[in-house]
Design a protein around this motif. Structure first.
Motif, PDB file in Angstrom:
ATOM      1  N   HIS A 167      -1.768  -0.879  17.988  1.00 28.68           N
ATOM      2  CA  HIS A 167      -2.967  -1.169  18.782  1.00 28.68           C
ATOM      3  C   HIS A 167      -3.654  -2.484  18.434  1.00 28.68           C
ATOM      4  O   HIS A 167      -4.711  -2.784  18.996  1.00 28.68           O
ATOM      5  CB  HIS A 167      -3.968  -0.019  18.636  1.00 28.68           C
ATOM      6  CG  HIS A 167      -3.404   1.318  18.993  1.00 28.68           C
ATOM      7  ND1 HIS A 167      -3.017   1.641  20.278  1.00 28.68           N
ATOM      8  CD2 HIS A 167      -3.112   2.414  18.234  1.00 28.68           C
ATOM      9  CE1 HIS A 167      -2.533   2.878  20.299  1.00 28.68           C
ATOM     10  NE2 HIS A 167      -2.576   3.366  19.082  1.00 28.68           N
ATOM     11  N   ASP A 182      -7.748  -3.246  17.943  1.00 22.69           N
ATOM     12  CA  ASP A 182      -8.564  -2.280  18.695  1.00 22.69           C
ATOM     13  C   ASP A 182      -9.142  -1.280  17.690  1.00 22.69           C
ATOM     14  O   ASP A 182      -8.708  -0.135  17.578  1.00 22.69           O
ATOM     15  CB  ASP A 182      -7.713  -1.565  19.743  1.00 22.69           C
ATOM     16  CG  ASP A 182      -8.553  -0.741  20.713  1.00 22.69           C
ATOM     17  OD1 ASP A 182      -9.731  -0.494  20.396  1.00 22.69           O
ATOM     18  OD2 ASP A 182      -8.028  -0.354  21.771  1.00 22.69           O
ATOM     19  N   LYS A 236     -11.875   0.286  17.540  1.00 22.73           N
ATOM     20  CA  LYS A 236     -12.515   1.484  18.098  1.00 22.73           C
ATOM     21  C   LYS A 236     -11.499   2.614  18.231  1.00 22.73           C
ATOM     22  O   LYS A 236     -11.750   3.747  17.810  1.00 22.73           O
ATOM     23  CB  LYS A 236     -13.123   1.150  19.464  1.00 22.73           C
ATOM     24  CG  LYS A 236     -13.864   2.310  20.112  1.00 22.73           C
ATOM     25  CD  LYS A 236     -14.448   1.875  21.449  1.00 22.73           C
ATOM     26  CE  LYS A 236     -15.181   3.025  22.124  1.00 22.73           C
ATOM     27  NZ  LYS A 236     -15.709   2.642  23.460  1.00 22.73           N
ATOM     28  N   LYS A 237     -10.333   2.296  18.794  1.00 26.02           N
ATOM     29  CA  LYS A 237      -9.293   3.307  18.972  1.00 26.02           C
ATOM     30  C   LYS A 237      -8.755   3.770  17.613  1.00 26.02           C
ATOM     31  O   LYS A 237      -8.565   4.960  17.367  1.00 26.02           O
ATOM     32  CB  LYS A 237      -8.161   2.740  19.818  1.00 26.02           C
ATOM     33  CG  LYS A 237      -7.011   3.722  20.040  1.00 26.02           C
ATOM     34  CD  LYS A 237      -5.937   3.144  20.952  1.00 26.02           C
ATOM     35  CE  LYS A 237      -6.393   3.127  22.381  1.00 26.02           C
ATOM     36  NZ  LYS A 237      -5.314   2.728  23.321  1.00 26.02           N
ATOM     37  N   ASN A 271     -15.448   2.084  12.634  1.00 25.65           N
ATOM     38  CA  ASN A 271     -14.803   0.834  13.058  1.00 25.65           C
ATOM     39  C   ASN A 271     -14.781  -0.175  11.912  1.00 25.65           C
ATOM     40  O   ASN A 271     -13.758  -0.799  11.618  1.00 25.65           O
ATOM     41  CB  ASN A 271     -15.575   0.210  14.230  1.00 25.65           C
ATOM     42  CG  ASN A 271     -15.561   1.069  15.467  1.00 25.65           C
ATOM     43  OD1 ASN A 271     -15.363   2.272  15.394  1.00 25.65           O
ATOM     44  ND2 ASN A 271     -15.789   0.457  16.596  1.00 25.65           N
ATOM     45  N   ASN A 318     -13.799  -4.406  22.148  1.00 22.96           N
ATOM     46  CA  ASN A 318     -12.940  -3.243  22.366  1.00 22.96           C
ATOM     47  C   ASN A 318     -12.953  -2.758  23.810  1.00 22.96           C
ATOM     48  O   ASN A 318     -12.079  -2.002  24.232  1.00 22.96           O
ATOM     49  CB  ASN A 318     -13.353  -2.091  21.442  1.00 22.96           C
ATOM     50  CG  ASN A 318     -13.054  -2.393  19.993  1.00 22.96           C
ATOM     51  OD1 ASN A 318     -12.041  -3.001  19.682  1.00 22.96           O
ATOM     52  ND2 ASN A 318     -13.941  -1.987  19.096  1.00 22.96           N
ATOM     53  N   GLU A 319     -13.975  -3.168  24.568  1.00 23.23           N
ATOM     54  CA  GLU A 319     -14.093  -2.737  25.955  1.00 23.23           C
ATOM     55  C   GLU A 319     -13.372  -3.677  26.923  1.00 23.23           C
ATOM     56  O   GLU A 319     -13.284  -3.400  28.117  1.00 23.23           O
ATOM     57  CB  GLU A 319     -15.570  -2.647  26.344  1.00 23.23           C
ATOM     58  CG  GLU A 319     -16.371  -1.639  25.522  1.00 23.23           C
ATOM     59  CD  GLU A 319     -17.861  -1.715  25.819  1.00 23.23           C
ATOM     60  OE1 GLU A 319     -18.226  -2.285  26.860  1.00 23.23           O
ATOM     61  OE2 GLU A 319     -18.653  -1.221  25.000  1.00 23.23           O
ATOM     62  N   TRP A 332      -7.635  -6.627  28.057  1.00 24.88           N
ATOM     63  CA  TRP A 332      -6.915  -7.874  27.773  1.00 24.88           C
ATOM     64  C   TRP A 332      -5.669  -8.017  28.651  1.00 24.88           C
ATOM     65  O   TRP A 332      -5.228  -9.135  28.928  1.00 24.88           O
ATOM     66  CB  TRP A 332      -6.546  -7.933  26.298  1.00 24.88           C
ATOM     67  CG  TRP A 332      -7.753  -8.030  25.409  1.00 24.88           C
ATOM     68  CD1 TRP A 332      -8.318  -7.031  24.677  1.00 24.88           C
ATOM     69  CD2 TRP A 332      -8.570  -9.189  25.187  1.00 24.88           C
ATOM     70  NE1 TRP A 332      -9.428  -7.486  24.000  1.00 24.88           N
ATOM     71  CE2 TRP A 332      -9.613  -8.808  24.296  1.00 24.88           C
ATOM     72  CE3 TRP A 332      -8.526 -10.501  25.650  1.00 24.88           C
ATOM     73  CZ2 TRP A 332     -10.587  -9.689  23.870  1.00 24.88           C
ATOM     74  CZ3 TRP A 332      -9.499 -11.392  25.217  1.00 24.88           C
ATOM     75  CH2 TRP A 332     -10.516 -10.989  24.346  1.00 24.88           C
ATOM     76  N   GLN A 342      -5.582 -13.056  23.552  1.00 21.23           N
ATOM     77  CA  GLN A 342      -6.537 -12.749  22.485  1.00 21.23           C
ATOM     78  C   GLN A 342      -6.594 -13.874  21.466  1.00 21.23           C
ATOM     79  O   GLN A 342      -7.674 -14.237  20.986  1.00 21.23           O
ATOM     80  CB  GLN A 342      -6.152 -11.433  21.800  1.00 21.23           C
ATOM     81  CG  GLN A 342      -6.439 -10.211  22.653  1.00 21.23           C
ATOM     82  CD  GLN A 342      -5.903  -8.936  22.034  1.00 21.23           C
ATOM     83  OE1 GLN A 342      -4.737  -8.867  21.645  1.00 21.23           O
ATOM     84  NE2 GLN A 342      -6.739  -7.925  21.936  1.00 21.23           N
TER      85      GLN A 342
END
Length: 349
Positions: A147, A150, A152-153, A162, A291-292, A295, A311
């Protein structure tokens, strides 16, 4: 007050305020300026840096009092509202009606956003879970390979905050070799990635072809699978002289070159247009956290490229264009790029 007056008045408390975007200055003027002036009358200076125990206690008191006033049953609902989609509308209405911003910052001589981040760290049930076990470290490497940043995930998968997973990863990632890749290293990387794909195909359709036929046939792979969810720690072991993140970055470079047929998408006038498109799209998204950001969708602003490529380009744009970017929120960085950097890029183009 007008924008210039707000900047001038805030400058007494926030020395770098003139480098901040218009929208950031407006937010700070609305949330902080009156409080800063009141603290000044009391002879109290605006603070930065580590929070004291007294300030932490004040944050707890402010949060508990707000919960009592609104009837909400947990600080997590108040500070991590997105985790409760069914109650989100009600929670946001209560926060607006009872002036959450003012209440949270009461008695604390700091910018509101810093108080907010501190409160989120203090009341995140995934935080403060002790030392990481070796098993957790391996999981963290694996999840990051899947990931990327990311957090948050990854934090949800690790049941840690986080910030905790991001900081721990920065500690445990290893560095083997730096500098230009040799021809031999590049070939090892290509062979390692190819092995991964061949193994997947063998697993997927072992019944339709013999293992002999599978091992020699050409690979036909969906484009998105070329850079998503690859086992980078496994690839790292096969390359041997580079750690997995370097392998991932090198593969992204190779893949970008292949997908774009060697075109220099981020050079000259094309590069200027790509930066302009990227800033505009990020601004239009109106998100508060990296994180929202979608991408994958953004990759189309530059061309047919992997998400990690876009990114990386955004990171470089942020670091080279936004002063004090480490002290700004994601939305403040985007506002600054839109208001300050974009006009210069358009003029140059």
């Amino acid at each position: 007050v007008d924008l210039e007056t707000a900047r001038r008045e805030l400058e007494e408390f926030i020395p770098h305020v003139r480098t901040m975007s218009k929208s950031s200055v407006r937010k700070m003027a609305g949330r902080d300026l009156v409080r800063f002036k009141q603290f000044k009358k009391q002879g109290i200076a605006v603070k930065f840096g580590r929070f004291s125990q007294k300030e932490n206690n004040q944050i707890r008191k402010n949060v508990e009092e707000f919960l009592t006033i609104t009837g909400l049953d947990s600080a997590e609902k108040l500070l991590f509202t997105s985790r409760y989609p069914e109650e989100k509308e009600t929670i946001n209405r209560l926060k607006a009606e009872h002036r959450f911003c003012e209440k949270l910052s009461e008695g604390i001589p700091r910018p509101w956003r810093l108080i907010y981040y501190r409160a989120r760290k203090m009341f995140d049930p995934h935080n403060y879970k002790g030392r990481y076990t070796e098993e957790e470290k391996e999981k963290l490497k694996k999840y990051h390979a899947l990931h990327g940043n990311d957090w948050k995930k990854i934090s949800e998968m690790m049941s840690r905050s986080n910030l905790s997973v991001a900081m721990k990863y920065s500690e445990i990632k290893s560095a083997i070799n730096y500098g230009p890749w040799s021809k031999e290293e590049t070939q090892k990387l290509m062979h390692a990635v190819e092995e991964v794909f061949r193994k997947r195909i063998v697993t997927e359709d072992a019944n339709s072809l013999s293992s002999s036929e599978n091992s020699h046939r050409d690979l036909l792979i969906d484009q998105e699978k070329l850079y998503q969810k690859l086992p980078w720690t496994e690839i790292e072991a096969k390359v041997g002289t580079r750690y997995w993140r370097q392998c991932k970055q090198k593969w992204t470079t190779i893949l970008t070159h292949k997908l774009t047929k060697g075109q220099q998408l981020y050079m000259g006038t094309k590069g200027l247009q790509a930066k302009i498109n990227l800033i505009k799209r990020l601004y239009e998204m109106k998100v508060e956290d990296a994180n929202e950001v979608n991408w994958e969708e953004l990759s189309n602003t530059i061309g047919n490229v992997p998400r990690s490529y876009i990114q990386a380009k955004f990171y470089k744009l942020k670091v080279t264009s936004v002063p004090f970017w480490q002290k700004r929120t994601f939305s403040e960085i985007i506002d600054y790029l839109f208001e300050k950097k974009l006009p210069k890029l358009e003029e140059k183009l």
